[in-house]
Design a protein around this motif. Sequence first.
Motif, mmCIF file in Angstrom:
data_model
loop_
_atom_site.group_PDB
_atom_site.id
_atom_site.type_symbol
_atom_site.label_atom_id
_atom_site.label_comp_id
_atom_site.label_asym_id
_atom_site.label_seq_id
_atom_site.Cartn_x
_atom_site.Cartn_y
_atom_site.Cartn_z
ATOM 1 N N CYS A 16 0.145 -3.520 13.311
ATOM 2 C CA CYS A 16 0.532 -2.395 12.458
ATOM 3 C C CYS A 16 1.843 -2.693 11.728
ATOM 4 O O CYS A 16 1.991 -2.403 10.539
ATOM 5 C CB CYS A 16 0.662 -1.116 13.290
ATOM 6 N N ARG A 17 2.796 -3.277 12.443
ATOM 7 C CA ARG A 17 4.068 -3.630 11.798
ATOM 8 C C ARG A 17 3.836 -4.602 10.644
ATOM 9 O O ARG A 17 4.372 -4.423 9.553
ATOM 10 C CB ARG A 17 5.027 -4.243 12.821
ATOM 11 N N PHE A 18 3.064 -5.648 10.902
ATOM 12 C CA PHE A 18 2.845 -6.640 9.855
ATOM 13 C C PHE A 18 2.192 -6.019 8.626
ATOM 14 O O PHE A 18 2.575 -6.320 7.487
ATOM 15 C CB PHE A 18 1.985 -7.787 10.385
ATOM 16 N N LEU A 19 1.216 -5.149 8.844
ATOM 17 C CA LEU A 19 0.476 -4.565 7.721
ATOM 18 C C LEU A 19 1.269 -3.490 6.983
ATOM 19 O O LEU A 19 0.902 -3.125 5.857
ATOM 20 C CB LEU A 19 -0.846 -3.985 8.220
ATOM 21 N N THR A 20 2.339 -2.975 7.588
ATOM 22 C CA THR A 20 3.124 -1.921 6.935
ATOM 23 C C THR A 20 4.543 -2.348 6.578
ATOM 24 O O THR A 20 5.254 -1.609 5.896
ATOM 25 C CB THR A 20 3.203 -0.662 7.827
ATOM 26 N N ASN A 21 4.974 -3.526 7.010
ATOM 27 C CA ASN A 21 6.346 -3.960 6.739
ATOM 28 C C ASN A 21 6.655 -4.103 5.251
ATOM 29 O O ASN A 21 7.822 -4.001 4.840
ATOM 30 C CB ASN A 21 6.647 -5.296 7.436
ATOM 31 N N HIS A 22 5.625 -4.323 4.429
ATOM 32 C CA HIS A 22 5.873 -4.470 2.992
ATOM 33 C C HIS A 22 6.415 -3.180 2.381
ATOM 34 O O HIS A 22 6.934 -3.182 1.265
ATOM 35 C CB HIS A 22 4.583 -4.886 2.275
ATOM 36 N N SER A 30 6.657 0.570 21.621
ATOM 37 C CA SER A 30 8.101 0.349 21.607
ATOM 38 C C SER A 30 8.854 1.417 20.834
ATOM 39 O O SER A 30 10.072 1.358 20.705
ATOM 40 C CB SER A 30 8.431 -1.029 20.999
ATOM 41 N N GLY A 31 8.125 2.412 20.299
ATOM 42 C CA GLY A 31 8.775 3.491 19.571
ATOM 43 C C GLY A 31 8.497 3.489 18.092
ATOM 44 O O GLY A 31 8.972 4.366 17.370
ATOM 45 N N MET A 32 7.720 2.536 17.611
ATOM 46 C CA MET A 32 7.378 2.524 16.194
ATOM 47 C C MET A 32 6.565 3.763 15.839
ATOM 48 O O MET A 32 5.621 4.126 16.543
ATOM 49 C CB MET A 32 6.555 1.281 15.851
ATOM 50 N N GLN A 33 6.942 4.412 14.749
ATOM 51 C CA GLN A 33 6.197 5.559 14.260
ATOM 52 C C GLN A 33 5.729 5.278 12.843
ATOM 53 O O GLN A 33 6.501 4.811 12.018
ATOM 54 C CB GLN A 33 7.058 6.823 14.263
ATOM 55 N N TYR A 34 4.444 5.527 12.613
ATOM 56 C CA TYR A 34 3.928 5.413 11.257
ATOM 57 C C TYR A 34 3.106 6.648 10.971
ATOM 58 O O TYR A 34 2.190 6.987 11.709
ATOM 59 C CB TYR A 34 3.070 4.166 11.067
ATOM 60 N N SER A 35 3.447 7.315 9.905
ATOM 61 C CA SER A 35 2.680 8.477 9.474
ATOM 62 C C SER A 35 2.580 8.396 7.962
ATOM 63 O O SER A 35 3.533 8.690 7.247
ATOM 64 C CB SER A 35 3.364 9.782 9.907
ATOM 65 N N GLY A 36 1.452 7.949 7.517
ATOM 66 C CA GLY A 36 1.289 7.753 6.081
ATOM 67 C C GLY A 36 -0.160 7.531 5.743
ATOM 68 O O GLY A 36 -1.061 7.835 6.526
ATOM 69 N N GLU A 37 -0.368 6.978 4.553
ATOM 70 C CA GLU A 37 -1.728 6.758 4.096
ATOM 71 C C GLU A 37 -2.431 5.731 4.975
ATOM 72 O O GLU A 37 -1.793 4.901 5.634
ATOM 73 C CB GLU A 37 -1.702 6.272 2.648
ATOM 74 N N ALA A 38 -3.747 5.817 4.999
ATOM 75 C CA ALA A 38 -4.528 4.875 5.795
ATOM 76 C C ALA A 38 -4.268 3.446 5.320
ATOM 77 O O ALA A 38 -3.986 3.203 4.144
ATOM 78 C CB ALA A 38 -6.016 5.210 5.684
ATOM 79 N N LEU A 39 -4.320 2.515 6.245
ATOM 80 C CA LEU A 39 -4.082 1.126 5.895
ATOM 81 C C LEU A 39 -5.178 0.618 4.962
ATOM 82 O O LEU A 39 -6.353 0.955 5.113
ATOM 83 C CB LEU A 39 -4.045 0.266 7.158
#
Length: 279
Positions: A134-140, A7-16
């Motif tokens: 991914c959203r749930f694990l990174t929304n914080h 849907s267009g979500m982008q995540y670029s950061g540390e590993a979960l």
Amino acid sequence: MSFLGISGMQYSGEALRPARIVVAEDSHMFTSMIGSSLKETLGIEVEICRNFEDLQLLYEKTSEPIALAISNINLPGAENGEALDYLIDLSVPVIVFTGTMQDTMREKILAMDIVDYVLKDNIFAVDMLVEAVCRFLTNHRHHVLIVDDSATARALLSSRLKRYNFRVSTAEDGAKALAILKANPDIGLVITDYNMPDIDGFELTRRIRAARGHHELRIIGVSSSSDRLLSAKFLKAGGNDFMLRPFIDEEFYCRVNQNLDTLMQIRSHADRRPVARAS
């Protein structure tokens, strides 16, 4: 880790961080697809339960908390949704993965405070599920401020956002909202009511924009008014979006996601922009 959602979500950061993810699903095809997709895309290993008894045994075998469960509505041994009731009673966040969703069932499961639901009725279903995880694990990592003079409205929005794993602050008026924003520069989204006694939503938006630009913070205006011009006025005052109460849960979460996705894209673009050298 980099991730681009469907849907267009982008995540670029540390590993979960390692998280215990349980998949309660009796279809071998879907458990295989979910397990391999989460492993390849997010580096996450899952534990699979194919019936209700497996789910109960899995929970009881260790004290390690379950970070998130992906569950079908009906499992062998729990043909009437008992698995969802079991997980909710244990305070386990749940994403429902189901083939059908009638209106009555939708209302029932949303009333159970699930995180989200994904329909497995199209070829992108597993991709959508991976994005939801991914959203749930990174929304914080997102800090949201709710501004509303109604304690009931603040509590309702706060509970919805916390269900999705966001960090949430609340303010009962514009003056307190401005103080919270000054003390918390990490706030990336403000959801503000229009009709407030001291500083209305328009004026609050103007004052926020005087200090923080669109590349730093997004603003969603909300109202129960029937005045259709409010949306235009919010946007002209510097807002990014507008919603009328009462909300539909799916639309609310989608609007929040879209605004935060846009903010992340703007920040990512700004980070990649070459710095001009002095002549």
